[in-house]
Enzyme design. Sequence first.
Site, short mmCIF file in Angstrom:
data_model
loop_
_atom_site.label_atom_id
_atom_site.label_comp_id
_atom_site.label_asym_id
_atom_site.label_seq_id
_atom_site.Cartn_x
_atom_site.Cartn_y
_atom_site.Cartn_z
N PRO A 2 122.25 44.03 40.84
CA PRO A 2 121.40 45.27 40.55
C PRO A 2 121.69 46.05 41.70
O PRO A 2 122.21 45.80 42.73
CB PRO A 2 119.71 44.66 40.87
CG PRO A 2 119.94 43.16 40.14
CD PRO A 2 121.41 42.59 40.75
N GLU A 3 121.93 47.31 41.20
CA GLU A 3 122.06 48.57 42.05
C GLU A 3 120.76 49.15 42.57
O GLU A 3 119.68 48.82 42.26
CB GLU A 3 123.20 49.39 41.70
CG GLU A 3 124.39 48.61 41.31
CD GLU A 3 125.57 49.60 40.79
OE1 GLU A 3 125.55 50.57 41.04
OE2 GLU A 3 126.67 49.27 39.79
#
Length: 282
Positions: A2-3
């Site tokens: 996840p960013e």
Amino acid sequence: MPELPEVETVRRGLAPVMDGRRILTSELRRPDLRFPFASDFIERTQGKRIERLGRRAKYLVAELETGDALIMHLGMSGRFTITGAGRPGSFHHEITPDAKHDHVVFQMEGGETVTYNDPRRFGFMELWPLSQLDVYPRLAGFGPEPLSNGFSHAWLSDALKNKSGPIKSVLLDQRVIAGLGNIYVCEALWRAGISPRRKASTVSGVRAGRLAIAINDVIREAIAAGGSSISDFKAASGELGYFQHTFAVYDREGEPCKNCNAPIRRIVQSGRSSFYCGHCQR
């Protein structure tokens, strides 16, 4: 992994049941995730109020009334779920097929249960003094975030002027811009018309202006879309993000560019795939 947009989506989903709420009970179902839990983890979290649930880069930061920061990282497969009888939009464990991977459970003031599930166990939770967050080893030296007051065209141009590496690799350096990851860097470079191979120090003036705007636009749009669900990511509500349906280049090798119809190319830079249009990006 996840960013920034995915982690911000999780934060917004958790905030209504964690911001200003007390953790009534903390339960650890194993001694470690990626790293061991603090030996006094339960003592320092149970019964404590979360004054604010924030985020720094790709990390969730729960600011506890005691002055501790509970720092949480989702790793590759970590996700939070919220359950609770009568909570609108909540869902229950019986529809979660991998409940054996529920490793941390918080019973919150208000009746909700917040559960951290992580099949691969690459995520972690650590406690650190909030007043010393700037020297927390995993966050120390991070640059400004997109959408923050510290990020601008002028700042970006100055930050890149002495960087000799390719712009793609430099933008992934959290010491330059915090929170950016492979997906959104590829998308921002395409929007700005900049090749991932271009030397970072040559991205100045008009190019830096285009890139700063593209980074902010991509991040805003991705947050509005609930992030990108490519593999394991789901929001705390269980919903999938949908920004992946608008990708211009990422994971589209061989498909036509949305600007010029030339095939999207893929190269490997610093061990990561870079997707770009060789015609539109210079």
